[in-house]
Design an enzyme around this catalytic site. Sequence first.
Site, short mmCIF file in Angstrom:
data_model
loop_
_atom_site.label_atom_id
_atom_site.label_comp_id
_atom_site.label_asym_id
_atom_site.label_seq_id
_atom_site.Cartn_x
_atom_site.Cartn_y
_atom_site.Cartn_z
N GLN A 185 4.33 3.11 1.52
CA GLN A 185 5.88 2.62 2.12
C GLN A 185 6.38 4.53 3.34
O GLN A 185 6.02 5.47 2.79
CB GLN A 185 7.38 2.75 1.44
CG GLN A 185 8.43 3.39 1.12
CD GLN A 185 8.72 1.63 1.15
OE1 GLN A 185 9.38 0.50 0.69
NE2 GLN A 185 9.49 1.86 2.47
N ASP A 232 5.11 13.09 12.79
CA ASP A 232 4.40 13.45 11.56
C ASP A 232 3.20 13.09 10.85
O ASP A 232 2.94 12.39 10.36
CB ASP A 232 5.43 11.38 10.94
CG ASP A 232 5.95 12.01 9.27
OD1 ASP A 232 5.67 12.84 8.98
OD2 ASP A 232 6.20 10.90 9.19
N LYS A 241 2.11 -3.39 8.79
CA LYS A 241 3.00 -2.35 9.01
C LYS A 241 4.73 -3.54 8.68
O LYS A 241 4.80 -3.75 9.89
CB LYS A 241 3.41 -1.12 9.68
CG LYS A 241 4.73 -0.46 9.45
CD LYS A 241 4.01 0.93 9.98
CE LYS A 241 5.16 1.85 9.10
NZ LYS A 241 4.83 3.36 9.07
N SER A 264 8.92 4.16 8.88
CA SER A 264 9.64 3.64 9.58
C SER A 264 9.48 2.14 8.83
O SER A 264 9.65 1.21 9.21
CB SER A 264 8.73 3.74 10.96
OG SER A 264 7.12 3.50 10.76
N GLY A 265 8.14 1.78 8.04
CA GLY A 265 8.20 0.11 7.09
C GLY A 265 7.34 0.97 5.95
O GLY A 265 7.18 2.08 5.97
N SER A 266 7.67 -0.52 5.20
CA SER A 266 6.08 -0.19 4.69
C SER A 266 5.18 -0.64 4.72
O SER A 266 5.26 -2.03 6.20
CB SER A 266 6.64 -1.01 3.34
OG SER A 266 7.98 -2.33 3.92
N LEU A 295 0.77 -1.62 0.22
CA LEU A 295 0.08 -0.28 -0.17
C LEU A 295 0.71 0.80 0.23
O LEU A 295 -0.07 2.37 -0.45
CB LEU A 295 -0.90 -0.21 1.15
CG LEU A 295 -2.26 -0.95 1.44
CD1 LEU A 295 -2.87 -0.68 2.32
CD2 LEU A 295 -3.29 -1.13 -0.19
#
Length: 656
Positions: free
Chosen positions: A340, A457, A360, A343-345, A338
């Site tokens: 990127q 964020d 995630k 902190s991760g995909s 979905l």
Amino acid sequence: MSFITSLSVFSLHLLLLLVGLFLNPVISDPRGETVAQMCNNRTMTPQQRSLVVTNFLAAMDAVSPLLEAKGYGQVVNGTGNLTVYAYGECMKDLDKKDCDLCFAQIKAKVPRCLPFQQITRGGRVFSDGCYVRYDEYNFFNETLSSQDLTNCSDKEITGVNRTLFRDNAEELVKFMSVEAVRHGGFYAGFVDRHNVTAHGLAQCWEPLTRGGCAECLTNASEQIDSCLGKEEGRALNAGCYMRFSTQKFYNNSGNYSTSDGSGGHNHLVVILTVTCSVVAFVLLVCAVCFLYRKTRAKKQRENKQLGSLLMLANKSNLCFSYENLEKATDYFSDKNKLGQGGSGSVFKGVLRNGKTIAVKRLFFHTKQWVDHFFNEVNLISQIDHKNLVKLLGCSITGPESLLVYEYIANKSLHDYLFVRQDVPPLDWAKRFKILLGTAEGMAYLHEESNLRIIHRDIKLSNILLEHDFTPRIADFGLARLFPGDKTHISTAIAGTRGYMAPEYVVRGKLTEKADVYSFGVLMIEVITRKRNNAFSQDASSIIHTVWSLYGTSNHVQVVDPVLGDNFNKMEASRLLEIGLLCVQAAFEQRPAMSAVVKMMRGNMEIPTPTQPPFLNPESVLEVRKMMSPTDSPMEDQSQSSGWRIDNISESFFEPR
Ligand SMILES: *[C@@H]1O[C@H](CO)[C@@H](O)[C@H](O)[C@H]1NC(C)=O
Ligand SMILES: *[C@@H]1O[C@H](CO)[C@@H](O)[C@H](O)[C@H]1NC(C)=O
Ligand SMILES: *[C@@H]1O[C@H](CO)[C@@H](O)[C@H](O)[C@H]1NC(C)=O
Ligand SMILES: *[C@@H]1O[C@H](CO)[C@@H](O)[C@H](O)[C@H]1NC(C)=O
Ligand SMILES: *[C@@H]1O[C@H](CO)[C@@H](O)[C@H](O)[C@H]1NC(C)=O
Ligand SMILES: *[C@@H]1O[C@H](CO)[C@@H](O)[C@H](O)[C@H]1NC(C)=O
Ligand SMILES: *[C@@H]1O[C@H](CO)[C@@H](O)[C@H](O)[C@H]1NC(C)=O
Ligand SMILES: *[C@@H]1O[C@H](CO)[C@@H](O)[C@H](O)[C@H]1NC(C)=O
Ligand SMILES: *[C@@H]1O[C@H](CO)[C@@H](O)[C@H](O)[C@H]1NC(C)=O
Ligand SMILES: CC(=O)N[C@H]1CO[C@H](CO)[C@@H](O)[C@@H]1O
């Protein structure tokens, strides 16, 4: 002849049992709720710690299949003083499915005993259906320990004659401590006199000898005496478990009623004996196996039931197995990706029960944080607000850490405004709804949730939209998950270019007001449908355009032209002003998010904003040299660029 008769009676009973089984596919109660958790606090060094955690995870993983096969399991992993001993057992009246389910529930609780700052080398969790323990020594046949507990309910007896219940319970408890020893370490039944019934269950753990079991239950029956007079009491010992209650909580799925006890035990009606339960269990298992194989339709039905049980397990605890998530996302295939993030995909997945989730995959190796991580996930998962994406759980036992979120259908605000061509532009009412919802979600994170989470964020791509355009803030709580993780914090000084508050970029000062700044940027972006690039060469970012028009009658000319005249000018002007308030250079002057919500609703006067941080073109050039010139979020390149915040002079962001 009489043999044939009794055989046919037996067959009839069996048939009835089977019919009953399938007419009545109840999901029974695995009794997995934690009754007590005890953690040791013996200490060890951090070096030892990570090794112990590895052994712990291996040992726990090895207990489950044993438990599934025979109702209990003991495992030893590791060597020397890093050895981990692990044990699990179900109460013997639980059927196999309930046993698995119960253990899944309490197993998820046990990592909370694992060391984070305080270093513990042992822990136990008792529930009414099962038991788990790990420790650094061989405790398998331990009968009593200093951590043993008696847990009395605080409810006084009501509804029945107190004295009578007390007497019955007292008799039951003594009776159980003897009968369980005689019947292989298990007894469940009741005492029913003068129309008052006391129910109880007693069980010794499998490795105990007969003598050990007697010692443990004798102690338990004496300890539990202190609970007489209450509705319920439990003795939780190292070697055994005992409980009495006004309620029938155990499972005797058959009619094992014996005489009313005119024999050895006066007035005692004993119903469940271990022989009967074993016979019943064997019959049940045979019946299930038989029919399971025989008909496919029933097999599917069974599967369906298993699915809902799994769902129940998933709901009641936070642990997802790595394998299940791997399968759910088709082994993290690209077609399920979905997005990127920093902190991760993130991957879309479908669980076996049909529920759609977002998984995630974290970049960080968090095994050494396992307990902390789990605790935080547990805390964050309790946060529930209509404008926040719910965290469902995590997987900590696999080769990498995974977070599981609920899946939000409509993609992100960023996609909606800037990427997708196939959707009609968002009208004013929707933009207002989205901004207000986002503000409410943030106010909740900052001020109402007892965790006081700074998101760190806030940006368009972290605002997800539901079908009705209710905004849902994604990815909150990550800052809490990785507090000591220097690489994460400093590579990112997380956050995204254009959204970062100056005091955060320059001094690393992170407060709620940094989020408020990001929200201000987001607000102005949504209204104008222009990206804010704080580092654009001509220093004429959209924020400064809005600021320069502030106070003039042309204030609302910045509103997204696609809306034409179809927007509320008063509202737009108010929102732009609030946006400016949020992006003020002086962070103390930015409003709290709850105040933003009030102002947006028109319930509070809007103060006059002061200047937003202004960019000095020379510094801009300097920064541009240090950063690659793409528009993608900063953290995506920061790992390799080695960008250092310290190089930028403070004056860079001060108002001119
Ligand atoms: C006793 O058990 C109840 C749940 O049945 C739990 O809420 C309570 O904290 C327990 N007390 C102790 C001392 O463990
Ligand atoms: C564990 O901690 C408790 C209090 O938190 C303390 O009373 C006890 O002595 C400690 N035990 C050990 C073995 O350190
Ligand atoms: C501990 O678990 C690991 C991983 O499952 C396994 O490879 C190892 O053989 C186990 N060690 C012992 C002593 O059982
Ligand atoms: C554990 O064993 C190692 C080596 O066998 C030793 O260096 C260490 O001191 C031991 N730690 C404890 C707490 O006994
Ligand atoms: C427990 O087991 C150990 C070895 O497995 C044995 O040495 C010890 O005597 C046993 N204790 C009891 C009380 O059975
Ligand atoms: C409870 O039962 C005892 C014995 O039968 C009797 O003496 C007592 O009055 C009863 N108490 C109540 C409140 O009914
Ligand atoms: C028990 O209850 C039944 C009816 O519910 C009543 O007829 C009987 O007298 C009661 N027995 C005692 C000993 O209270
Ligand atoms: C039961 O065992 C506990 C823990 O060893 C001990 O403190 C307690 O005195 C024992 N009770 C009895 C009645 O033996
Ligand atoms: C159990 O069986 C006995 C005799 O077979 C019968 O009298 C009694 O009503 C049954 N009890 C239940 C709860 O079905
Ligand atoms: C397998 C089994 O015996 N399940 C039973 C457990 O107890 C509940 C409630 O008493 C019954 O509904 C289940 O059938």
